[in-house]
Motif scaffolding. Structure first.
Motif, PDB file in Angstrom:
ATOM      1  N   PRO A 103       0.777  -1.238   0.000  1.00 17.75           N
ATOM      2  CA  PRO A 103       0.000   0.000   0.000  1.00 17.75           C
ATOM      3  C   PRO A 103       0.811   1.293   0.000  1.00 17.75           C
ATOM      4  O   PRO A 103       0.239   2.343  -0.232  1.00 17.75           O
ATOM      5  CB  PRO A 103      -0.770  -0.109   1.315  1.00 17.75           C
ATOM      6  CG  PRO A 103       0.107  -0.905   2.189  1.00 17.75           C
ATOM      7  CD  PRO A 103       0.740  -1.912   1.285  1.00 17.75           C
ATOM      8  N   LEU A 104       2.121   1.220   0.234  1.00 20.99           N
ATOM      9  CA  LEU A 104       2.829   2.477   0.490  1.00 20.99           C
ATOM     10  C   LEU A 104       2.985   3.355  -0.735  1.00 20.99           C
ATOM     11  O   LEU A 104       3.243   4.540  -0.626  1.00 20.99           O
ATOM     12  CB  LEU A 104       4.211   2.168   1.081  1.00 20.99           C
ATOM     13  CG  LEU A 104       4.127   1.590   2.484  1.00 20.99           C
ATOM     14  CD1 LEU A 104       5.488   1.196   2.973  1.00 20.99           C
ATOM     15  CD2 LEU A 104       3.499   2.622   3.390  1.00 20.99           C
ATOM     16  N   LEU A 162       0.814   3.816  -3.429  1.00 22.45           N
ATOM     17  CA  LEU A 162      -0.285   4.304  -4.272  1.00 22.45           C
ATOM     18  C   LEU A 162      -1.470   4.862  -3.518  1.00 22.45           C
ATOM     19  O   LEU A 162      -1.722   4.555  -2.350  1.00 22.45           O
ATOM     20  CB  LEU A 162      -0.732   3.202  -5.242  1.00 22.45           C
ATOM     21  CG  LEU A 162      -1.217   1.854  -4.743  1.00 22.45           C
ATOM     22  CD1 LEU A 162      -2.668   1.943  -4.335  1.00 22.45           C
ATOM     23  CD2 LEU A 162      -1.058   0.814  -5.841  1.00 22.45           C
ATOM     24  N   TYR A 167      -5.688   5.300  -4.097  1.00 19.38           N
ATOM     25  CA  TYR A 167      -6.806   4.807  -4.887  1.00 19.38           C
ATOM     26  C   TYR A 167      -7.997   5.719  -4.646  1.00 19.38           C
ATOM     27  O   TYR A 167      -8.442   5.881  -3.510  1.00 19.38           O
ATOM     28  CB  TYR A 167      -7.151   3.369  -4.472  1.00 19.38           C
ATOM     29  CG  TYR A 167      -8.359   2.805  -5.168  1.00 19.38           C
ATOM     30  CD1 TYR A 167      -8.263   2.310  -6.463  1.00 19.38           C
ATOM     31  CD2 TYR A 167      -9.602   2.778  -4.543  1.00 19.38           C
ATOM     32  CE1 TYR A 167      -9.381   1.802  -7.112  1.00 19.38           C
ATOM     33  CE2 TYR A 167     -10.717   2.274  -5.186  1.00 19.38           C
ATOM     34  CZ  TYR A 167     -10.594   1.785  -6.474  1.00 19.38           C
ATOM     35  OH  TYR A 167     -11.694   1.294  -7.121  1.00 19.38           O
ATOM     36  N   ALA A 226     -15.314   7.531   0.535  1.00 19.83           N
ATOM     37  CA  ALA A 226     -14.747   7.208   1.854  1.00 19.83           C
ATOM     38  C   ALA A 226     -14.946   8.333   2.851  1.00 19.83           C
ATOM     39  O   ALA A 226     -14.039   8.677   3.600  1.00 19.83           O
ATOM     40  CB  ALA A 226     -13.252   6.838   1.735  1.00 19.83           C
ATOM     41  N   SER A 264     -11.608  17.129   9.859  1.00 24.11           N
ATOM     42  CA  SER A 264     -11.212  15.910  10.573  1.00 24.11           C
ATOM     43  C   SER A 264     -10.932  14.774   9.583  1.00 24.11           C
ATOM     44  O   SER A 264     -10.153  13.873   9.877  1.00 24.11           O
ATOM     45  CB  SER A 264     -12.281  15.494  11.573  1.00 24.11           C
ATOM     46  OG  SER A 264     -13.295  14.773  10.928  1.00 24.11           O
ATOM     47  N   HIS A 265     -11.536  14.809   8.415  1.00 22.20           N
ATOM     48  CA  HIS A 265     -11.185  13.804   7.413  1.00 22.20           C
ATOM     49  C   HIS A 265      -9.724  13.930   7.016  1.00 22.20           C
ATOM     50  O   HIS A 265      -9.017  12.940   6.859  1.00 22.20           O
ATOM     51  CB  HIS A 265     -12.053  13.955   6.163  1.00 22.20           C
ATOM     52  CG  HIS A 265     -13.385  13.296   6.288  1.00 22.20           C
ATOM     53  ND1 HIS A 265     -14.471  13.924   6.845  1.00 22.20           N
ATOM     54  CD2 HIS A 265     -13.806  12.057   5.955  1.00 22.20           C
ATOM     55  CE1 HIS A 265     -15.495  13.099   6.836  1.00 22.20           C
ATOM     56  NE2 HIS A 265     -15.123  11.957   6.306  1.00 22.20           N
ATOM     57  N   SER A 323      -7.269  15.253   8.771  1.00 25.27           N
ATOM     58  CA  SER A 323      -6.303  14.836   9.798  1.00 25.27           C
ATOM     59  C   SER A 323      -6.337  13.312   9.951  1.00 25.27           C
ATOM     60  O   SER A 323      -5.315  12.697  10.238  1.00 25.27           O
ATOM     61  CB  SER A 323      -6.546  15.553  11.123  1.00 25.27           C
ATOM     62  OG  SER A 323      -7.896  15.480  11.474  1.00 25.27           O
ATOM     63  N   HIS A 324      -7.507  12.717   9.704  1.00 26.48           N
ATOM     64  CA  HIS A 324      -7.568  11.257   9.739  1.00 26.48           C
ATOM     65  C   HIS A 324      -6.643  10.654   8.680  1.00 26.48           C
ATOM     66  O   HIS A 324      -5.840   9.769   8.959  1.00 26.48           O
ATOM     67  CB  HIS A 324      -9.001  10.798   9.512  1.00 26.48           C
ATOM     68  CG  HIS A 324      -9.172   9.313   9.506  1.00 26.48           C
ATOM     69  ND1 HIS A 324      -9.101   8.561  10.649  1.00 26.48           N
ATOM     70  CD2 HIS A 324      -9.395   8.441   8.502  1.00 26.48           C
ATOM     71  CE1 HIS A 324      -9.274   7.294  10.348  1.00 26.48           C
ATOM     72  NE2 HIS A 324      -9.453   7.192   9.050  1.00 26.48           N
ATOM     73  N   GLY A 347      -2.973  10.895   9.428  1.00 27.63           N
ATOM     74  CA  GLY A 347      -2.479   9.859  10.322  1.00 27.63           C
ATOM     75  C   GLY A 347      -2.427   8.497   9.660  1.00 27.63           C
ATOM     76  O   GLY A 347      -1.505   7.714   9.856  1.00 27.63           O
ATOM     77  N   LEU A 348      -3.440   8.215   8.846  1.00 25.21           N
ATOM     78  CA  LEU A 348      -3.554   6.886   8.250  1.00 25.21           C
ATOM     79  C   LEU A 348      -2.431   6.632   7.249  1.00 25.21           C
ATOM     80  O   LEU A 348      -1.891   5.521   7.162  1.00 25.21           O
ATOM     81  CB  LEU A 348      -4.916   6.764   7.567  1.00 25.21           C
ATOM     82  CG  LEU A 348      -5.431   5.370   7.265  1.00 25.21           C
ATOM     83  CD1 LEU A 348      -5.606   4.583   8.549  1.00 25.21           C
ATOM     84  CD2 LEU A 348      -6.773   5.460   6.543  1.00 25.21           C
ATOM     85  N   PHE A 349      -2.096   7.654   6.468  1.00 26.15           N
ATOM     86  CA  PHE A 349      -1.125   7.444   5.399  1.00 26.15           C
ATOM     87  C   PHE A 349       0.261   7.938   5.753  1.00 26.15           C
ATOM     88  O   PHE A 349       1.209   7.689   5.022  1.00 26.15           O
ATOM     89  CB  PHE A 349      -1.587   8.148   4.117  1.00 26.15           C
ATOM     90  CG  PHE A 349      -2.867   7.603   3.591  1.00 26.15           C
ATOM     91  CD1 PHE A 349      -2.994   6.254   3.297  1.00 26.15           C
ATOM     92  CD2 PHE A 349      -3.959   8.418   3.390  1.00 26.15           C
ATOM     93  CE1 PHE A 349      -4.184   5.736   2.824  1.00 26.15           C
ATOM     94  CE2 PHE A 349      -5.153   7.906   2.910  1.00 26.15           C
ATOM     95  CZ  PHE A 349      -5.263   6.571   2.634  1.00 26.15           C
ATOM     96  N   ARG A 368      -7.397  13.880  -0.475  1.00 28.57           N
ATOM     97  CA  ARG A 368      -6.631  12.755   0.051  1.00 28.57           C
ATOM     98  C   ARG A 368      -5.350  12.539  -0.747  1.00 28.57           C
ATOM     99  O   ARG A 368      -4.318  12.145  -0.206  1.00 28.57           O
ATOM    100  CB  ARG A 368      -7.496  11.503   0.007  1.00 28.57           C
ATOM    101  CG  ARG A 368      -7.060  10.411   0.931  1.00 28.57           C
ATOM    102  CD  ARG A 368      -8.071   9.294   0.967  1.00 28.57           C
ATOM    103  NE  ARG A 368      -8.327   8.774  -0.350  1.00 28.57           N
ATOM    104  CZ  ARG A 368      -9.539   8.564  -0.846  1.00 28.57           C
ATOM    105  NH1 ARG A 368     -10.606   8.855  -0.132  1.00 28.57           N
ATOM    106  NH2 ARG A 368      -9.686   8.071  -2.054  1.00 28.57           N
ATOM    107  N   ARG A 414       2.248  10.194  -2.669  1.00 30.01           N
ATOM    108  CA  ARG A 414       2.509   8.825  -3.110  1.00 30.01           C
ATOM    109  C   ARG A 414       2.687   8.864  -4.613  1.00 30.01           C
ATOM    110  O   ARG A 414       1.935   9.564  -5.303  1.00 30.01           O
ATOM    111  CB  ARG A 414       1.342   7.912  -2.736  1.00 30.01           C
ATOM    112  CG  ARG A 414       1.217   7.738  -1.238  1.00 30.01           C
ATOM    113  CD  ARG A 414       0.273   6.631  -0.890  1.00 30.01           C
ATOM    114  NE  ARG A 414       0.477   6.250   0.504  1.00 30.01           N
ATOM    115  CZ  ARG A 414      -0.121   5.219   1.077  1.00 30.01           C
ATOM    116  NH1 ARG A 414      -0.934   4.452   0.381  1.00 30.01           N
ATOM    117  NH2 ARG A 414       0.117   4.926   2.333  1.00 30.01           N
TER     118      ARG A 414
END
Ligand code: HEM
Ligand SMILES: Nc1ncnc2c1ncn2[C@@H]1O[C@H](COP(=O)(O)OP(=O)(O)OP(=O)(O)O)[C@@H](O)[C@H]1O
Ligand SMILES: Nc1ncnc2c1ncn2[C@@H]1O[C@H](COP(=O)(O)OP(=O)(O)OP(=O)(O)O)[C@@H](O)[C@H]1O
Ligand SMILES: [Mg+2]
Ligand SMILES: [Mg+2]
Lengths: 199, 216, 240, 216, 199
Positions: E70-71, E73, E75, E81, E90-91, E93-94, E97-99, E137, E143
């Protein structure tokens, strides 16, 4: 009385914020009204106000020459109203019952190009195939007024041509179309309404 | 077919297919199984406390199916289409409730028989328990429609709907449990029938009003 | 041995004669075992005639657990080596196992009524058997509510493997909770604790249950493979 | 913040906001309220049968929150994004479970105190009941993750997940109810801790494997 | 090794039915590969196969010069989402953190034109605003490979221009884009792949 849709000085608010005010138009049989405007300008909200789902803050929306909605109009929104577990054909027979008869299910399927998918569950349809199935709803029960929210979304080149044919045929039969669009839809609109242009 | 018939048919088919009716049954039987597990093997205690608990399990089982009843329609746009039907929204809501009763309520009432036996109810009472459950399911569903409608736009509304609906479930549960304990069976059945009638008559009207607001 | 059946075509060839053969064997064993167990074998000095329920009850209990273990193995093979046949085998075994479990519960309660004076008791073994039955139902329910066969197979396999935890609980429940149900008397370290005149018909009945399971499993698997082929053909016809 | 932390934070916030934690509490208290209604006013009976029922209500309350746990992520595409994170899916699933425990499990365990008192449990037992509920919730959630993951693509999966998960809830309920009845408290608590540990360690792994399949 | 995405002789099946076979392409840094094809031809399925969500029935998909997904790309699918109850900011900042970090949230918001909506819950966003948020995103975590499924869906005229700028900038920085499209996207593709053209 001939078919006519009148919107006079309509203002719509969502969540306490005024989206637009003073929007008005008159559409007659055979007309295609294009709604244009930036993202978030209120095209969808106006269509939902015309459909009677939400109450405009001010102004008047009136139908002449037809029964009041729900009987006079079709609403094709951003959502396709499909049930994943139900088959493509069963959607058509459902709508046939819900809206009261019209053309045959197979004819409708053929016109939107889903004949070979008739038995598949809606869940496995691709994005564009789902949109096509939703378009078939317009054919199933003949209603004079079509409210279309970005009807060409997810359709391929051939699908857009099909949509143009549907709209042209509907207008030729004395129908009336209000469509929210971003790019060129195909059929020449009889008028174009810019929403929220002032801001 | 009429708008009522197609709505009933679709909802019934969607609930029935994919093991739909099996699942609430399993929930019901699973929940009744938990009771003796939690209570321990004391026979006398179980015989006294068990049969009324069939009712609680049934109420919770039907509650679990209510959550997504209108939420799914709201999320996928089907609710908009229901409002454009010439049939009144009340009628369509009633059709959905009727489908729920047939696909889930009636099987649950029948499953009440083995559950009541497992929880040590006297055999002679079992037919009355099944009849009372069938009526009670109708009452639960009629009331549940309102709860499902007002919480339709709340994500993870399943628990909220429970909070809203469970207090209304109290009267049928009280009388239904009385039947399961063999007290004043006939009059309790009559009262349950009254509850069911009232809920099925008023529930769809209130639910349809709530749904119209959800469509904004 | 399994890998030689891993090819569906070869499996169809093999099962076309093996399934009816096993079915015949099952009929024959039941024809010997049932009369032997129900009429010829001795009545118990304590329980009298009701002991004959044992010949139906005990094999049903053992095989409903054995079938679950079989499903666990098949699920593991299906998940790790992606053998389609293993998935189909697991799925096809489930309804048979559920039926055996139901049979065990049913005969157990029928037996319990005269001997323990109750149809049902919430003791450890009975409860865990009921749990096994419910796990079977859940497994079948999951299978039937996911239309995409391949995905359903993998998801059900995960569930099946998680459910394996229940097997030792059933097996040892009689030792952990000292309750009504009697502990193992046949398969135990010191050798069987029941008389040979009962053991022999029991063994025949066990053989009959095993043959019946084999036959039903093969028939179910054949039906599932046919269904898959029809489904695939239908989807191919639905091509854009 | 790390992927674990943001996943935990978002899930916690989504569950907490919109009356999230209030609602399972209400469900829990509502269900415990139904018990005396169904069982009638017999104090002695209630004292014997009541406390274990706290456990049943708790199990059903947490079950109700499990249904949409992964289904929502699958339907709105968030699951795809979780799989593209450098953090292993198992860790993110664990984060979601942990958020569920904090937002729903822990408040439920605390609510066990008034519920147990209402159902006539002896006061001295209340701390043990709360502790056992806290452990039991962790076990329920660990096991529930698997059920939620395998049913994520099933519409109206709420009842199916109950059917799948409830049998696995049996052991914690048996030992938890023992605590509520004041029997062998310490050893039951130890066993519950074992269940919780095992479920929290294995649950996320099995659940993540199932979710990878759902994304197909 | 320089960035390269290689697809060789890929076949993808869905629900037991073969969608396409023998699809292959090679894309290098700076490339834009356009996937075209009728509705239901398998564009989305191919993108999901490249992302690693579904396993192709045959063929090889390989990444050179980067870590495996996953690192490597992003999608962007048909689905955005978004969580209705969470705010727009907040999306971001989410995802941050996720990526794993990238540019600042406010910069990303500004570039997709959602600065004024930062505090609104995603539930009230219009269709196009939701799409813009999803586009943000791509900016949050850098990426090299972007997989875009009809990225222009629901965007207004100005939004499409914004999307073109994003893609151009990404290519200029040595990124690589694979996009499924129906109409003209804007930037000149380095190659166009017709999916399912044979049927
Ligand atoms: C619904 C009630 C019952 C259930 C669910 C049940 C379940 C079981 C199970 C799971 C086994 C284990 C089989 C194995 O280990 O391979 C078993 C064995 C057995 N059961 Fe039952 N049983 C029930 C009632 C009874 C009753 C009433 C009796 C007789 C009084 C009985 C006598 C036996 C015997 C003799 C065995 C063989 C023990 C052995 O050798 O392992 N069961 N039963
Ligand atoms: N689970 C499934 N089972 C069977 N067929 C499936 C499944 N999922 C998708 N399909 C089929 O795969 C085909 C390709 O779908 P896909 O979404 O990849 O098409 P697409 O090219 O993206 O179309 P669109 O332009 O409409 O988005 C469709 O015909 C669809 O019916
Ligand atoms: N419940 C609500 N509360 C507050 N604002 C809302 C609500 N629903 C919609 N809005 C706002 O109303 C505005 C108009 O939304 P609408 O969907 O009508 O726009 P649109 O013109 O259709 O846009 P698009 O082209 O993106 O589809 C948006 O800015 C949106 O944020
Ligand atoms: Mg819009
Ligand atoms: Mg697509």
């Amino acid at each position: 009385m001939p078919l006519r849709l009148v919107a006079e000085d309509v203002s719509v608010a969502r969540g306490g914020r005024l989206l637009f005010e003073g929007v008005g138009f008159v559409a007659d049989a055979g007309d295609l009204v294009e709604l244009r405007g930036a993202n978030g300008s209120g095209k969808t909200s106006l269509l939902r106000a015309i459909a009677g789902f939400l109450r405009p803050r001010a102004g008047r929306i009136a139908f002449e020459g037809v029964e009041e909605p729900p009987l006079a109009l079709h609403y094709l929104g951003h959502l396709n109203a499909l049930k994943g577990a139900a088959s493509v054909r069963s959607h058509l027979s459902h709508w046939l019952g819900l809206f009261g008869g019209g053309i045959d299910e197979d004819v409708a399927l053929e016109r939107v190009g889903l004949t070979r998918q008739a038995k598949l569950p809606a869940r496995v349809l691709s994005q564009g195939q789902g949109r096509r199935l939703s378009l078939a709803r317009l054919l199933i029960a003949p209603r004079p007024i079509w409210l279309l929210d970005e009807p060409a979304a997810a359709l391929d080149v051939e699908g857009r041509a099909m949509l143009c044919r549907l709209i042209d045929a509907h207008r030729a039969e004395g129908g009336l179309v209000v469509a929210a669009v971003h790019d060129v839809l195909g059929p020449t609109p009889s008028q174009t309404l810019q929403i929220g242009a002032t801001t | 077919m009429s708008a009522f018939a197609v709505t009933f048919r679709r909802d019934f088919a969607l609930m029935w297919s994919g093991g739909g009716a099996l699942a609430p049954l399993g929930y019901f039987l699973g929940a009744t199984m938990l009771v003796p597990l939690a209570m321990g093997p004391d026979r006398a205690l179980l015989a006294a406390a068990g049969p009324p608990l069939v009712w609680i399990a049934a109420a919770l089982a039907v509650l679990a199916t209510l959550e997504r009843l209108f939420q799914a329609d709201l999320e996928d746009g089907a609710l908009d289409q229901m409002m454009l039907s010439p049939a009144p929204l009340e009628v369509l809501v009633f059709a959905k409730g009727a489908a729920l009763w047939c696909a889930v309520g009636a099987p649950l009432a029948l499953a009440g028989a083995p559950a009541a036996i497992a929880l040590q109810a006297p055999l002679a009472l079992v037919p009355a328990v099944v009849a009372s459950l069938a009526l009670g399911m109708a009452a639960f569903i009629g009331m549940g429609l309102v709860g499902a409608a007002v919480t339709a736009s709340v994500k993870r509304g399943g628990v909220l709907i429970a909070l809203i609906v469970l207090p209304f479930f109290a009267p049928p549960i009280i009388f239904g449990a009385a039947v399961a304990q063999g007290e004043a069976v006939t009059s309790a059945l009559l009262i349950l029938a009254g509850c069911a009638l009232g809920a099925c008559a008023l529930g769809p009207i209130a639910a349809a009003a709530a749904l119209r607001l959800q469509a904004e | 041995m399994l890998s030689s059946f891993a090819n569906p075509a070869r499996f169809m060839g093999f099962s076309s004669w093996a399934a009816p053969a096993l079915a015949l064997l099952a009929v024959a064993l039941f024809a010997i075992g049932l009369p032997w167990a129900l009429f010829v074998s001795p009545a118990d000095y304590q329980q009298g005639e009701t002991v004959r329920i044992m010949y139906v009850h005990v094999p049903a209990a053992s095989f409903s657990m054995g079938i679950y273990a079989f499903m666990g193995a098949a699920s593991f093979i299906g998940l790790v080596w992606r053998h389609v046949l293993a998935d189909i085998a697991a799925r096809s075994a489930a309804p048979i196992g559920a039926t055996y479990a139901a049979l065990c519960l049913l005969t157990g309660s029928l037996w319990g009524a005269p001997t323990w004076g109750t149809w049902w008791e919430w003791d450890g073994r009975l409860t865990s058997m009921l749990v096994l039955f419910l796990i079977y139902l859940g497994y079948i329910g999951l299978w039937s509510s996911i239309e995409d066969e391949e995905r359903a197979a993998k998801l059900a396999a995960i569930l099946c493997l998680v459910g394996l935890i229940n097997l030792p609980i059933i097996k040892f429940s009689v030792d952990w909770w000292s309750t009504l149900h009697q502990p193992a008397s046949i398969f135990r370290a010191e050798g069987p604790a029941i008389h040979a005149s009962m053991l022999a018909p029991l063994a025949v009945m066990a053989g009959a249950y095993a043959a019946l399971f084999g036959a039903l499993l093969l028939f179910n698997m054949r039906a599932a493979i046919h269904r898959r082929r029809i489904e695939a053909a239908r989807l191919r016809a639905g091509a854009t």
